[in-house]
Design a protein around this motif. Structure first.
Motif, PDB file in Angstrom:
ATOM      1  N   VAL A 231       0.832  -1.219   0.000  1.00 43.28           N
ATOM      2  CA  VAL A 231       0.000   0.000   0.000  1.00 43.28           C
ATOM      3  C   VAL A 231       0.862   1.263   0.000  1.00 43.28           C
ATOM      4  N   TYR A 232       2.103   1.160   0.474  1.00 45.48           N
ATOM      5  CA  TYR A 232       2.963   2.346   0.573  1.00 45.48           C
ATOM      6  C   TYR A 232       3.598   2.717  -0.769  1.00 45.48           C
ATOM      7  N   GLY A 233       3.605   1.775  -1.725  1.00 45.65           N
ATOM      8  CA  GLY A 233       4.188   2.058  -3.036  1.00 45.65           C
ATOM      9  C   GLY A 233       5.691   1.946  -3.040  1.00 45.65           C
ATOM     10  N   ASP A 234       6.285   2.601  -4.010  1.00 40.45           N
ATOM     11  CA  ASP A 234       7.724   2.449  -4.253  1.00 40.45           C
ATOM     12  C   ASP A 234       8.573   3.235  -3.257  1.00 40.45           C
ATOM     13  N   LEU A 235       9.664   2.611  -2.770  1.00 37.48           N
ATOM     14  CA  LEU A 235      10.594   3.312  -1.868  1.00 37.48           C
ATOM     15  C   LEU A 235      11.795   3.795  -2.656  1.00 37.48           C
ATOM     16  N   GLU A 236      12.153   5.054  -2.449  1.00 33.78           N
ATOM     17  CA  GLU A 236      13.332   5.544  -3.165  1.00 33.78           C
ATOM     18  C   GLU A 236      14.599   5.188  -2.409  1.00 33.78           C
ATOM     19  N   GLY A 237      15.689   4.972  -3.148  1.00 30.86           N
ATOM     20  CA  GLY A 237      16.992   4.746  -2.532  1.00 30.86           C
ATOM     21  C   GLY A 237      17.071   3.417  -1.821  1.00 30.86           C
ATOM     22  N   THR A 238      18.086   3.286  -0.977  1.00 30.84           N
ATOM     23  CA  THR A 238      18.300   1.999  -0.321  1.00 30.84           C
ATOM     24  C   THR A 238      18.161   2.092   1.201  1.00 30.84           C
ATOM     25  N   GLU A 239      17.970   3.306   1.729  1.00 27.68           N
ATOM     26  CA  GLU A 239      17.989   3.480   3.183  1.00 27.68           C
ATOM     27  C   GLU A 239      16.587   3.551   3.798  1.00 27.68           C
ATOM     28  N   CYS A 240      15.671   4.249   3.090  1.00 24.89           N
ATOM     29  CA  CYS A 240      14.360   4.572   3.640  1.00 24.89           C
ATOM     30  C   CYS A 240      13.545   3.295   3.943  1.00 24.89           C
ATOM     31  N   LEU A 241      12.751   3.330   5.030  1.00 22.84           N
ATOM     32  CA  LEU A 241      11.924   2.167   5.391  1.00 22.84           C
ATOM     33  C   LEU A 241      10.474   2.612   5.582  1.00 22.84           C
ATOM     34  N   PHE A 242       9.527   1.696   5.399  1.00 26.78           N
ATOM     35  CA  PHE A 242       8.121   1.997   5.665  1.00 26.78           C
ATOM     36  C   PHE A 242       7.879   1.876   7.167  1.00 26.78           C
ATOM     37  N   ASP A 243       7.563   3.017   7.832  1.00 27.81           N
ATOM     38  CA  ASP A 243       7.076   2.887   9.204  1.00 27.81           C
ATOM     39  C   ASP A 243       5.562   3.092   9.182  1.00 27.81           C
ATOM     40  N   GLU A 244       4.940   3.087  10.354  1.00 24.63           N
ATOM     41  CA  GLU A 244       3.476   3.099  10.410  1.00 24.63           C
ATOM     42  C   GLU A 244       2.886   4.428   9.945  1.00 24.63           C
ATOM     43  N   GLU A 245       3.715   5.482   9.881  1.00 27.01           N
ATOM     44  CA  GLU A 245       3.223   6.803   9.458  1.00 27.01           C
ATOM     45  C   GLU A 245       3.439   7.052   7.973  1.00 27.01           C
ATOM     46  N   PHE A 246       4.061   6.126   7.291  1.00 22.60           N
ATOM     47  CA  PHE A 246       4.451   6.346   5.896  1.00 22.60           C
ATOM     48  C   PHE A 246       3.202   6.572   5.025  1.00 22.60           C
TER      49      PHE A 246
END
Ligand code: NAD
Length: 351
Positions: A136-151
């Motif tokens: 549901v969060y879609g694509d993440l940019e880069g290699t560091e960022c993570l999906f947290d509950e507020e994303f």
């Protein structure tokens, strides 16, 4: 405690039911329509358990769902029933809108009606736990960022858009009607009883049969992989200890490219079922899936901080167990195979 599980004949739902019946004293009511993805063979080890009941019902059938609530008086609902395969959602989104959105709406309304009949003590225990995805969060940019509950949500496929819509409905029913709900968003699962159209089982079985191991695009898409039994335990913990209104992200801390996943399967097979040629020689590349997200990765710190939950399996240990399971359970996958046209008809699948 009586837990009504929807989609309990599917891959994750059946792992959850096996866990509940083997590791807890809960009574389980499994509500499943038995679509192409539902398979009661997944529950053979527990089907005669005295705490288990099966109801073949469509979650969109409001009358039937009302009856199930009335008859079984569940303490909690864990809702997994869904259309779950991204490629199928691209080929035909209708069923995804119907089951994932309208089905969830129907269950919420039936739960709300049922909740109003409960005593104050039973109301305190009741929870509607909605099982969702990191997609549901879609694509993440880069290699560091993570999906947290507020994303923020940004779904890309008809599947993830339908799951996002259902997540919003669940949260709205909490906010507007005070129905105690919570949502978990989990990364890619793998393990025993995984339907052989999904990436890991498809690659294991195609490799064993010497078929091409077709990877979408360049194989650089990254997914976070979680062993299904770790997910099942996490779901039980959240359903029994989670706070209403909250979201919990569940992940395996195992980011792998699709190419790495297929290569790892090939290495395990080289060791367990050696052939003259290496299994990796079967790897080929096919045109990418439309709208294919590049990277998903979960920040599961809240699960660790609130419940001390961390996955037991690493990708190496879980994948090895999975490959061995498919080697030892050919009867299961041959029966599934006999019901689908050909395993590789839709190409390579990864959820
Ligand atoms: P699955 O496709 O293996 O199982 C889905 C089950 O739902 C099947 O048993 C099917 O018969 C049942 N079902 C479908 N439509 C129904 C309907 N209208 N009424 C009643 N039952 C119906 O799916 P899965 O991989 O076990 O996923 C379960 C849930 O977990 C889904 O909600 C999915 O979005 C979510 N999820 C899956 C993953 C994953 O990697 N598989 C990851 C995160 C979240």
């Amino acid at each position: 405690m009586k837990i009504l599980v929807t989609g309990g004949a599917g891959f994750i739902g059946s792992a959850l039911i096996r866990y509940l019946l083997k590791e807890t004293k809960c009574e389980v009511i499994n509500v499943d329509l038995l679509t192409y993805a539902g398979n009661l063979d997944n529950l053979k080890s527990v089907e005669s358990h005295r705490n288990y009941t099966f109801e073949k019902i469509d979650i969109r059938d409001r009358f039937a769902i009302d009856e199930v609530f009335e008859k079984h008086q569940p303490t909690k609902v864990i809702h997994l029933a869904a259309e779950s395969h991204v490629d199928r959602s691209i080929d035909g989104p209708g069923d995804f809108i119907e089951t994932n959105i309208l089905g969830t709406y129907t269950l919420l309304e039936c739960s709300r009606k049922y909740y109003q009949t409960l005593s104050n003590t039973s109301k305190k225990d009741f929870i509607f736990h909605h099982v969702s995805t990191d997609e549901v969060y879609g694509d993440l940019e880069g290699t560091e960022c993570l999906f947290d509950e507020e994303f923020p949500y940004s779904p890309s496929s008809p599947y993830s858009a339908s799951k996002a819509a259902s997540d919003h409905l669940v949260r709205a029913w909490y906010r507007t009607y005070g129905l105690p709900t919570l949502v978990t968003n989990c990364s890619n699962n793998y393990g025993p009883y995984h339907f052989p159209e999904k990436l890991i089982p498809l690659m294991i079985l195609n490799a064993l049969e010497g078929k091409p191991l077709s990877i979408y695009g360049t194989g650089e898409q990254i997914r976070d992989w979680l062993y299904v039994e770790d997910h099942a335990k996490a779901l039980y913990i959240v359903a029994t200890k989670g706070r209403p209104g909250e979201t919990y992200n569940i992940g395996g801390h195992n980011e792998k490219t699709n190419f790495d996943v297929v290569s790892c399967i090939c290495s395990i097979l080289d060791e367990l079922v050696p052939k003259v040629d290496k299994y990796a020689d079967l790897i080929t590349y096919v045109e990418d899936r439309p709208g294919h997200d590049v990277r998903y990765a979960i920040d599961a710190r809240k699960m660790k901080e609130e419940f001390d939950w961390v996955p037991k399996e690493t990708f190496q240990t879980g994948l090895r167990k999975t490959v061995i399971w498919y080697l030892e359970n050919s009867e299961w996958w041959r029966r599934v195979d006999s019901k689908i046209q050909t395993r590789s008809r839709l190409g390579v699948k990864n959820k």
